[in-house]
Design an enzyme around this catalytic site. Structure first.
Site, PDB file in Angstrom:
ATOM      1  N   ASP A  35       0.700  -1.373   0.067  1.00 26.13           N
ATOM      2  CA  ASP A  35       0.054  -0.005  -0.037  1.00 26.13           C
ATOM      3  C   ASP A  35       0.901   1.258   0.041  1.00 26.13           C
ATOM      4  OD1 ASP A  35      -3.248   0.459   1.152  1.00 26.13           O
ATOM      5  OD2 ASP A  35      -1.963   2.234   1.179  1.00 26.13           O
ATOM      6  N   ILE A  36       0.539   2.218  -0.865  1.00 26.36           N
ATOM      7  CA  ILE A  36       1.308   3.471  -0.936  1.00 26.36           C
ATOM      8  C   ILE A  36       1.247   4.444   0.301  1.00 26.36           C
ATOM      9  CG2 ILE A  36      -0.613   4.877  -1.883  1.00 26.36           C
ATOM     10  CD1 ILE A  36       1.731   5.703  -4.205  1.00 26.36           C
ATOM     11  N   ASN A  97     -12.858  -3.446   2.346  1.00 21.68           N
ATOM     12  CA  ASN A  97     -13.925  -2.145   2.382  1.00 21.68           C
ATOM     13  C   ASN A  97     -14.746  -2.464   1.168  1.00 21.68           C
ATOM     14  OD1 ASN A  97     -12.798  -0.886   4.656  1.00 21.68           O
ATOM     15  ND2 ASN A  97     -11.567  -0.056   3.336  1.00 21.68           N
ATOM     16  N   GLU A 105     -12.367   3.275  -1.150  1.00 22.66           N
ATOM     17  CA  GLU A 105     -11.854   4.567  -2.332  1.00 22.66           C
ATOM     18  C   GLU A 105     -11.564   3.893  -3.491  1.00 22.66           C
ATOM     19  OE1 GLU A 105      -8.073   5.921  -0.370  1.00 22.66           O
ATOM     20  OE2 GLU A 105      -9.277   6.466   1.479  1.00 22.66           O
ATOM     21  N   VAL A 106     -11.085   2.677  -3.815  1.00 23.48           N
ATOM     22  CA  VAL A 106     -10.820   2.091  -5.023  1.00 23.48           C
ATOM     23  C   VAL A 106     -11.662   0.903  -5.473  1.00 23.48           C
ATOM     24  CG1 VAL A 106      -9.005   1.066  -6.585  1.00 23.48           C
ATOM     25  CG2 VAL A 106      -8.213   2.726  -4.719  1.00 23.48           C
ATOM     26  N   HIS A 110      -9.979  -5.311  -3.310  1.00 21.38           N
ATOM     27  CA  HIS A 110      -8.729  -5.655  -2.423  1.00 21.38           C
ATOM     28  C   HIS A 110      -8.962  -6.059  -1.216  1.00 21.38           C
ATOM     29  CE1 HIS A 110     -10.032  -1.601  -2.442  1.00 21.38           C
ATOM     30  NE2 HIS A 110      -9.183  -1.390  -1.332  1.00 21.38           N
ATOM     31  N   HIS A 112      -6.623  -5.914   2.224  1.00 23.28           N
ATOM     32  CA  HIS A 112      -5.785  -5.300   2.944  1.00 23.28           C
ATOM     33  C   HIS A 112      -5.212  -6.541   4.007  1.00 23.28           C
ATOM     34  CE1 HIS A 112      -6.692  -0.969   2.209  1.00 23.28           C
ATOM     35  NE2 HIS A 112      -7.914  -1.363   2.021  1.00 23.28           N
TER      36      HIS A 112
HETATM   37  P1  AMP Z   1      -9.779   1.167   0.333  1.00 26.90           P
HETATM   38  O1  AMP Z   1     -10.207   2.317   1.014  1.00 26.90           O
HETATM   39  O2  AMP Z   1     -10.080   0.018   1.092  1.00 26.90           O
HETATM   40  O3  AMP Z   1     -10.466   1.228  -1.015  1.00 26.90           O
HETATM   41  O4  AMP Z   1      -8.310   1.376   0.279  1.00 26.90           O
HETATM   42  C1  AMP Z   1      -7.435   1.769  -1.086  1.00 26.90           C
HETATM   43  C2  AMP Z   1      -5.978   1.694  -0.400  1.00 26.90           C
HETATM   44  O5  AMP Z   1      -5.441   1.832  -1.921  1.00 26.90           O
HETATM   45  C3  AMP Z   1      -5.715   2.769   0.264  1.00 26.90           C
HETATM   46  O6  AMP Z   1      -5.198   2.009   1.393  1.00 26.90           O
HETATM   47  C4  AMP Z   1      -4.559   3.597  -0.336  1.00 26.90           C
HETATM   48  O7  AMP Z   1      -3.362   3.980   0.151  1.00 26.90           O
HETATM   49  C5  AMP Z   1      -4.134   2.657  -1.471  1.00 26.90           C
HETATM   50  N1  AMP Z   1      -3.692   3.060  -2.798  1.00 26.90           N
HETATM   51  C6  AMP Z   1      -4.041   4.056  -3.497  1.00 26.90           C
HETATM   52  N2  AMP Z   1      -3.387   4.067  -4.589  1.00 26.90           N
HETATM   53  C7  AMP Z   1      -2.315   3.440  -4.538  1.00 26.90           C
HETATM   54  C8  AMP Z   1      -1.112   2.759  -5.422  1.00 26.90           C
HETATM   55  N3  AMP Z   1      -0.982   3.589  -6.499  1.00 26.90           N
HETATM   56  N4  AMP Z   1      -0.278   2.096  -5.019  1.00 26.90           N
HETATM   57  C9  AMP Z   1      -0.762   1.313  -3.941  1.00 26.90           C
HETATM   58  N5  AMP Z   1      -1.538   1.627  -2.817  1.00 26.90           N
HETATM   59  C10 AMP Z   1      -2.539   2.565  -3.396  1.00 26.90           C
END
Ligand code: AMP
Length: 127
Positions: A35-36, A97, A105-106, A110, A112
């Protein structure tokens, strides 16, 4: 309503090689990367390569091969990181999530994997 996959999401771009990632493990159906914005010393994101939006979408629509591959990658990451509580590690937490209530967010499924520090209780009371 059927899931509408947005192929412009950031993990889709990572899978197409359009933006870099710090890969931890890759198999035919699965990619795992750091994770970034790591929230623990170990913070790995495991994603299927297929276009799934959430855990339930993946669980219901993915092939058995994809699901087995994904699950095994998660296990192999725990083993490689030395975080398995039954094997002398200090334990870990997996989080997925999904949607608005969980602040996803994405919009690409995924998982974690978090470890390496005390993680506290599962949820904090809000509001
Ligand atoms: P979520 O809120 O569960 O959708 O988590 C999305 C996660 O993606 C967050 O913890 C971000 O820090 C992570 N994230 C977003 N962009 C990147 C990226 N380019 N590389 C790695 N992790 C990312």
């Amino acid at each position: 309503m059927p899931y509408d996959y947005d192929d412009q999401n950031i993990f889709a771009k990572i899978l197409r090689g359009e933006i870099p990632n710090n890969t931890v493990m890759e198999t035919e159906h699965t990619l795992a990367f750091n994770d970034i914005h790591a929230q623990a010393p170990v913070h790995v994101l495991v994603i299927p390569k297929g276009p799934y939006v959430t855990y339930d979408h993946f669980a219901l629509a993915a092939s058995e091969a994809e699901i087995v591959d994904f699950t095994r990658v998660c296990g192999r990451i725990c083993a490689a990181a030395g975080i398995q509580p039954g094997e002398g590690g200090q334990g870990y937490r997996t989080i997925s999530n999904a949607g608005e209530a969980a602040v996803q967010e994405v919009p690409h499924y995924h998982l974690h994997i978090l470890a390496g520090r005390p993680l506290g209780r599962m949820l904090q009371k809000v509001g």
